[in-house]
Design an enzyme around this catalytic site. Structure first.
Site, PDB file in Angstrom:
ATOM      1  N   LYS A   2     -14.311  16.029  12.346  1.00 34.48           N
ATOM      2  CA  LYS A   2     -15.232  15.855  13.469  1.00 34.48           C
ATOM      3  C   LYS A   2     -15.483  17.209  14.100  1.00 34.48           C
ATOM      4  O   LYS A   2     -14.628  17.730  14.808  1.00 34.48           O
ATOM      5  CB  LYS A   2     -14.657  14.869  14.494  1.00 34.48           C
ATOM      6  CG  LYS A   2     -14.679  13.444  13.980  1.00 34.48           C
ATOM      7  CD  LYS A   2     -13.379  12.714  14.214  1.00 34.48           C
ATOM      8  CE  LYS A   2     -13.230  11.556  13.238  1.00 34.48           C
ATOM      9  NZ  LYS A   2     -11.931  11.517  12.583  1.00 34.48           N
ATOM     10  N   GLU A  50      -5.822  -3.748  -1.035  1.00 36.22           N
ATOM     11  CA  GLU A  50      -6.274  -4.964  -0.357  1.00 36.22           C
ATOM     12  C   GLU A  50      -7.402  -5.674  -1.126  1.00 36.22           C
ATOM     13  O   GLU A  50      -7.772  -6.789  -0.777  1.00 36.22           O
ATOM     14  CB  GLU A  50      -6.813  -4.612   1.047  1.00 36.22           C
ATOM     15  CG  GLU A  50      -5.780  -4.093   2.028  1.00 36.22           C
ATOM     16  CD  GLU A  50      -5.475  -2.597   1.894  1.00 36.22           C
ATOM     17  OE1 GLU A  50      -5.742  -2.021   0.818  1.00 36.22           O
ATOM     18  OE2 GLU A  50      -4.972  -2.009   2.853  1.00 36.22           O
ATOM     19  N   TRP A  75     -20.074  14.764  11.941  1.00 38.33           N
ATOM     20  CA  TRP A  75     -19.047  14.528  10.933  1.00 38.33           C
ATOM     21  C   TRP A  75     -19.283  15.402   9.710  1.00 38.33           C
ATOM     22  O   TRP A  75     -20.413  15.540   9.234  1.00 38.33           O
ATOM     23  CB  TRP A  75     -19.072  13.067  10.483  1.00 38.33           C
ATOM     24  CG  TRP A  75     -18.529  12.113  11.497  1.00 38.33           C
ATOM     25  CD1 TRP A  75     -17.858  12.423  12.648  1.00 38.33           C
ATOM     26  CD2 TRP A  75     -18.617  10.689  11.449  1.00 38.33           C
ATOM     27  NE1 TRP A  75     -17.513  11.287  13.313  1.00 38.33           N
ATOM     28  CE2 TRP A  75     -17.960  10.198  12.611  1.00 38.33           C
ATOM     29  CE3 TRP A  75     -19.160   9.777  10.551  1.00 38.33           C
ATOM     30  CZ2 TRP A  75     -17.855   8.839  12.879  1.00 38.33           C
ATOM     31  CZ3 TRP A  75     -19.053   8.428  10.817  1.00 38.33           C
ATOM     32  CH2 TRP A  75     -18.409   7.956  11.975  1.00 38.33           C
ATOM     33  N   THR A  98       0.865  -1.180   0.000  1.00 35.64           N
ATOM     34  CA  THR A  98       0.000   0.000   0.000  1.00 35.64           C
ATOM     35  C   THR A  98       0.900   1.229   0.000  1.00 35.64           C
ATOM     36  O   THR A  98       2.035   1.181   0.472  1.00 35.64           O
ATOM     37  CB  THR A  98      -0.870   0.050   1.277  1.00 35.64           C
ATOM     38  OG1 THR A  98       0.001   0.090   2.408  1.00 35.64           O
ATOM     39  CG2 THR A  98      -1.771  -1.145   1.390  1.00 35.64           C
TER      40      THR A  98
HETATM   41  P1  AMP Z   1      -4.886   2.401  -2.560  1.00 33.38           P
HETATM   42  O1  AMP Z   1      -4.701   1.142  -1.805  1.00 33.38           O
HETATM   43  O2  AMP Z   1      -3.645   3.230  -2.653  1.00 33.38           O
HETATM   44  O3  AMP Z   1      -5.482   2.164  -3.893  1.00 33.38           O
HETATM   45  O4  AMP Z   1      -5.915   3.287  -1.734  1.00 33.38           O
HETATM   46  C1  AMP Z   1      -7.197   2.808  -1.424  1.00 33.38           C
HETATM   47  C2  AMP Z   1      -8.036   3.909  -0.861  1.00 33.38           C
HETATM   48  O5  AMP Z   1      -8.269   4.913  -1.836  1.00 33.38           O
HETATM   49  C3  AMP Z   1      -9.418   3.468  -0.448  1.00 33.38           C
HETATM   50  O6  AMP Z   1      -9.429   2.874   0.811  1.00 33.38           O
HETATM   51  C4  AMP Z   1     -10.196   4.772  -0.496  1.00 33.38           C
HETATM   52  O7  AMP Z   1     -10.005   5.524   0.672  1.00 33.38           O
HETATM   53  C5  AMP Z   1      -9.550   5.494  -1.643  1.00 33.38           C
HETATM   54  N1  AMP Z   1     -10.333   5.354  -2.889  1.00 33.38           N
HETATM   55  C6  AMP Z   1     -10.167   4.484  -3.883  1.00 33.38           C
HETATM   56  N2  AMP Z   1     -11.063   4.691  -4.872  1.00 33.38           N
HETATM   57  C7  AMP Z   1     -11.833   5.731  -4.485  1.00 33.38           C
HETATM   58  C8  AMP Z   1     -12.932   6.430  -5.061  1.00 33.38           C
HETATM   59  N3  AMP Z   1     -13.425   6.128  -6.257  1.00 33.38           N
HETATM   60  N4  AMP Z   1     -13.471   7.436  -4.349  1.00 33.38           N
HETATM   61  C9  AMP Z   1     -12.981   7.779  -3.134  1.00 33.38           C
HETATM   62  N5  AMP Z   1     -11.949   7.170  -2.549  1.00 33.38           N
HETATM   63  C10 AMP Z   1     -11.367   6.151  -3.208  1.00 33.38           C
END
Ligand code: AMP
Length: 538
Positions: free
Chosen positions: A434, A326, A439, A181
């Site tokens: 918050k 994940e 929220w 990640t």
């Molecule tokens: P990553 O593992 O770097 O792809 O990050 C994943 C995170 O990106 C997710 O847990 C979300 O918080 C955010 N994310 C992914 N796709 C979207 C989306 N279409 N809209 C808003 N947040 C997103």
């Protein structure tokens, strides 16, 4: 039914057998190269056989550190094709994190683009497990380097066996891929993908109600091959015989627009910042983008205004999707239902700005303070997921306990679900503001600001507040043409009718740019620190 193992080598074999003439168009440092799947298949087998000769064994990790191009694609299949694990490393992390990841993964061999050699000169002494470096380059000779032992990708390929038989004694549950990640706090966490999860996720990408990737597509993954395997597109594309356009190193919005026009790209995938850049380019100069049937956008929330401009101004269908490292990543994708064709334009873009419906094959729960939330589009809760392409733990990491529990992945994303089942990401749990026990969604405020015609980008972050605990502050980058014309008051007036009064930001700051993470998302922690320093110095 037969208990046939779902494995990655079967995907490349299909491309070689049925689509040997189809092309991969690869932009590298020296220009555009066009290779057929027949050639790619042979080169992939050569690379597999070389890795065997190097002593790489089943289950060993082999790292890649590269842009999106055909050699990286070959590594995608050659590494799992000989039983090892493809570890795609994020080229934008800082050197310490890169060394941490390589050591944590225990990479045995690294395949590196030549432009990154200086970085590896810097960290090579920290790398504890690497036994060989292979440099991917267009040039005849390698630049001088102290890496050892070091090999030239093309030269070593010539010594490989083009008829190497892919390793088939694989249980589908064995690992084929590894991604970390892009953790913005703490060390990155590793996710191991199994052969089975990659195959099933690829199948999901092909479903008509999902990305609908097919043989007739010309697909351009702009999302880096180190960001959740370019969202699985290279795997699906090879399996389906889809033409691939790889945009290569150091691309610009202009270059992407040119590739779309010249190669007649039908589907392209990337994060919102990529599409914001492309939009700006299309608004400044005319390109023929009529081939595009879908722009797939995920990674962070796609602003409604951007979706609308793509669709209305340029007639480019925009598909919003959600996922995470994940989750392989595709789990939620926004497409209207057939009976929603009569809704107003306003409603349509409200829906399209939501992340969408859960894809077939995955299950979800949304847990609020008092159990599962109501599907009313209002009540917020954390999204929990499970399914055959959802991770069940982090690779060798104690932090698994917090995220995986009772067979579910706790995503850390706060969402609402409306009556139709459309999921809307409200925020990361940690980014929610918050204020006075309630929220505020930073994402909603950002999207509203980015719908203003003078705003290029906007990010909203919480700052500590004595009375309310936290209050939102908006940071705005104006479009070039609007700089010095648009005021804070004007933007406040624009927001006011759209939100409850207490949601409105306490301040709007104009910036030249918003700091971004290694995969192009807003880096809110850095932004918040910048803002606090700004106020302290006032
Ligand atoms: P990553 O593992 O770097 O792809 O990050 C994943 C995170 O990106 C997710 O847990 C979300 O918080 C955010 N994310 C992914 N796709 C979207 C989306 N279409 N809209 C808003 N947040 C997103």
């Amino acid at each position: 039914m037969m208990d046939v193992q779902l494995t990655v080598p079967l995907m490349m074999e299909r491309a070689e057998k049925f689509f040997a003439k189809k092309k991969v168009i690869s932009r590298t440092a020296n220009g555009i190269q066009r290779l057929s799947y027949g050639e790619i298949g042979r080169r992939t087998r050569q690379l597999s056989s070389i890795l065997v000769d190097f002593g790489v064994e089943k289950g060993d990790k082999v790292g890649t550190f590269a842009w999106n191009h055909h050699r990286h694609l070959e590594a995608y299949f050659a590494i799992p094709g000989m039983g090892a694990v493809l570890h795609t490393i994020n080229i934008r992390l800082d050197p310490n994190q890169i060394a941490y990841i390589i050591n944590h993964a225990e990479d045995r061999v690294l395949l590196i683009d030549d432009c990154f050699l200086p970085l590896f000169e810097q960290i090579k002494d920290d790398l504890k497990t690497v036994k060989a470096y292979i440099i991917m380059t267009d040039n005849e000779e390698l630049p001088p380097t102290s890496l050892y032992p070091v090999h030239h990708y093309e030269k070593i390929l010539q010594q490989g066996n083009p008829t190497y038989e892919f390793y088939k004694e694989i249980n589908e549950q064995e690992p084929a891929g590894l991604c970390y990640t892009s953790a913005t706090t703490g060390d990155p966490k590793g996710v191991l993908y199994s052969h089975r999860s990659i195959v099933l996720h690829s199948m999901a990408l092909g479903l008509a109600d999902n990305a609908a990737v097919s043989e007739s597509d010309i697909a351009m993954p702009v999302v880096p091959m180190f960001h959740v395997n370019a969202w699985g597109l290279p795997f699906a594309a090879v399996w389906f015989g889809t033409t691939l356009v790889m945009p290569g190193p150091f691309f610009t919005p202009k270059l992407l627009a040119e590739l779309i026009e010249s190669e007649k790209v039908t589907i392209a995938a990337g994060v919102p910042t990529i599409w914001l850049g492309l939009l700006k380019e299309l608004e400044e100069k005319e390109y023929d983008t009529s081939s595009l049937r879908a722009v797939l956008c995920g990674g962070s929330a796609a602003p409604k205004g951007v979706i609308e401009r793509f669709e209305k101004k340029f007639n480019i269908p925009f598909v919003h999707a959600y996922g995470m490292t994940e989750t392989s990543p595709l789990v939620v994708l926004s497409r209207l239902k057939s009976y929603q064709s009569n809704i107003t334009d306003e409603e349509k873009y409200e829906y399209k700005a939501k992340q969408g419906l859960l894809v077939p094959g995955v299950e979800m729960k949304v847990m609020g303070k008092d159990g599962e939330v109501k599907w009313d589009g209002k009540e917020m809760g954390e999204l929990l997921l499970r399914g055959p392409w959802i991770a069940s733990e982090y690779h060798k990491d104690d932090r698994s306990h917090g995220a995986f529990c009772d067979g579910w992945l706790y995503t850390g994303d706060v969402v609402t679900v409306d009556e139709e089942g459309f999921i809307k990401i409200v925020d990361r749990t940690k980014d929610l503001i918050k204020s006075g026990g309630e929220w505020i969604s930073s994402v909603d405020l950002e999207n509203a600001l980015m719908a203003h015609e003078s705003v290029f980008e906007a990010a909203v972050v919480p700052v500590p507040h004595e009375q309310w605990q936290e209050r939102p502050i908006a940071c705005v980058v104006l479009k070039e043409s609007a700089k010095n014309h648009v005021t804070k008051e004007e933007l406040m007036q624009f927001l006011a009718p759209q939100f409850a009064k207490w949601w409105l930001p306490d301040d709007i700051l104009f910036l030249d740019e918003i700091p971004k993470t290694s995969v192009g998302k807003f880096l809110k922690r850095t932004l918040r620190d910048q803002i606090l320093t700004h106020y302290q110095s006032e």
